[in-house]
Design a protein around this motif. Sequence first.
Motif, PDB file in Angstrom:
ATOM      1  N   ALA A  81       0.607  -1.212   0.104  1.00  0.00           N
ATOM      2  CA  ALA A  81      -0.070   0.059   0.016  1.00  0.00           C
ATOM      3  C   ALA A  81       0.657   1.269   0.008  1.00  0.00           C
ATOM      4  CB  ALA A  81      -1.064  -0.035   1.180  1.00  0.00           C
ATOM      5  N   ALA A  82       1.966   1.101   0.843  1.00  0.00           N
ATOM      6  CA  ALA A  82       2.778   2.239   0.928  1.00  0.00           C
ATOM      7  C   ALA A  82       3.496   2.468  -0.665  1.00  0.00           C
ATOM      8  CB  ALA A  82       4.074   2.312   1.916  1.00  0.00           C
ATOM      9  N   GLY A  83       3.887   1.413  -1.245  1.00  0.00           N
ATOM     10  CA  GLY A  83       4.168   1.376  -2.672  1.00  0.00           C
ATOM     11  C   GLY A  83       3.369   1.997  -3.710  1.00  0.00           C
ATOM     12  N   VAL A  84       2.122   1.862  -3.285  1.00  0.00           N
ATOM     13  CA  VAL A  84       1.101   2.372  -4.215  1.00  0.00           C
ATOM     14  C   VAL A  84       0.885   3.755  -4.112  1.00  0.00           C
ATOM     15  CG1 VAL A  84      -1.509   2.347  -4.922  1.00  0.00           C
ATOM     16  CG2 VAL A  84      -0.103   0.211  -4.517  1.00  0.00           C
ATOM     17  N   THR A  96       5.966  -4.524 -10.666  1.00  0.00           N
ATOM     18  CA  THR A  96       7.471  -4.914 -10.991  1.00  0.00           C
ATOM     19  C   THR A  96       8.238  -4.080 -10.070  1.00  0.00           C
ATOM     20  OG1 THR A  96       7.653  -3.346 -12.803  1.00  0.00           O
ATOM     21  CG2 THR A  96       6.984  -5.722 -13.421  1.00  0.00           C
ATOM     22  N   SER A  97       7.712  -3.025  -9.275  1.00  0.00           N
ATOM     23  CA  SER A  97       8.704  -2.392  -8.456  1.00  0.00           C
ATOM     24  C   SER A  97       8.900  -3.114  -7.363  1.00  0.00           C
ATOM     25  CB  SER A  97       7.762  -1.016  -8.038  1.00  0.00           C
ATOM     26  OG  SER A  97       6.726  -1.246  -7.104  1.00  0.00           O
ATOM     27  N   SER A  98      10.113  -2.565  -6.561  1.00  0.00           N
ATOM     28  CA  SER A  98      10.587  -3.271  -5.327  1.00  0.00           C
ATOM     29  C   SER A  98       9.393  -3.140  -4.179  1.00  0.00           C
ATOM     30  CB  SER A  98      11.979  -2.743  -4.974  1.00  0.00           C
ATOM     31  OG  SER A  98      11.935  -1.326  -4.774  1.00  0.00           O
ATOM     32  N   MET A  99       8.747  -2.255  -4.105  1.00  0.00           N
ATOM     33  CA  MET A  99       7.850  -2.019  -3.076  1.00  0.00           C
ATOM     34  C   MET A  99       6.648  -2.890  -3.045  1.00  0.00           C
ATOM     35  SD  MET A  99       8.667   0.566  -1.128  1.00  0.00           S
ATOM     36  CE  MET A  99       7.318   1.256  -0.161  1.00  0.00           C
TER      37      MET A  99
END
Length: 276
Positions: A31-34, A73-76
């Motif tokens: 969720a933080a990544g989004v 595909t992001s690391s988060m």
Amino acid sequence: MKLFGKLVHFEFRRFLPIYLSLLAVVLLIQAAGVVIYSSIMKSEITDNVIKHGMSKEQYLQDYGYISIGDILTSSMFTLPIIIAAVTIFIYILFIWYRDWLGKNTFIYRLLMLPVKRIQLFFSKAAAILLFVFGLVAFQIVILPVLQTILKWIIPVDYRLDLTIQGILRSFDYFKILLPEHFGDFIVHYGFGTAFVIVLFTMILIERSYRFKGVFIAAFYGIAGLVIVFSPYILQSAMKGYFYENELVWMQFAAAVVFSVISIFFSNHLLNRKIRV
């Protein structure tokens, strides 16, 4: 069967606090990544469209629509999946050793239960599979939540909303965790189950023979790898005689055979060789 169900429930309950914490970590990090990605993209939209007067059409032509698929595909997004996979792998080892290393040698109480000892083996394996399936199901369930967060931040004119199927198809890991074809599902999770069974057997070998068992278990694991990859050795000797899908099914058959051998061997160790 009732006692087996109790054993599975017991193993599941022991790991449940850590498991729930693991699910919370997956949700929070993703969720933080989004939020971070969406905020950055919204800033770019504001900077290009509002400050520099770029038209919506020009922006979309240059950068395209923003979707949840861009984040997968992001690391988060992948990092918590890796953390969860590593945690479950560690627990595959810990699920046996905690019974030996805990207070009052808890394994002695388990081995004295009025059930066949191989049921202890199966209950632990079943608990691991439940954790894996639960993690996959949780990941799928929270995908709409993650997409909703993106909707709150990105304006609808610059956003492409995906269906669950669309999200799953846009992430390669989901093709492994949740294959579209039933045959692929059987193969993927069959290999995973075989890995757990063989690893359990290696642990029981070590527990049965202690220091000498470390080398026997290592040899057993290497023998398993040779057997599972023997179709590719045969393929090399026959200079590419088999098709790729035939090799996969041959590998799967080899893994099943070695798993059955491991189950019988584990049953023998539990009944005849295991030491408390």
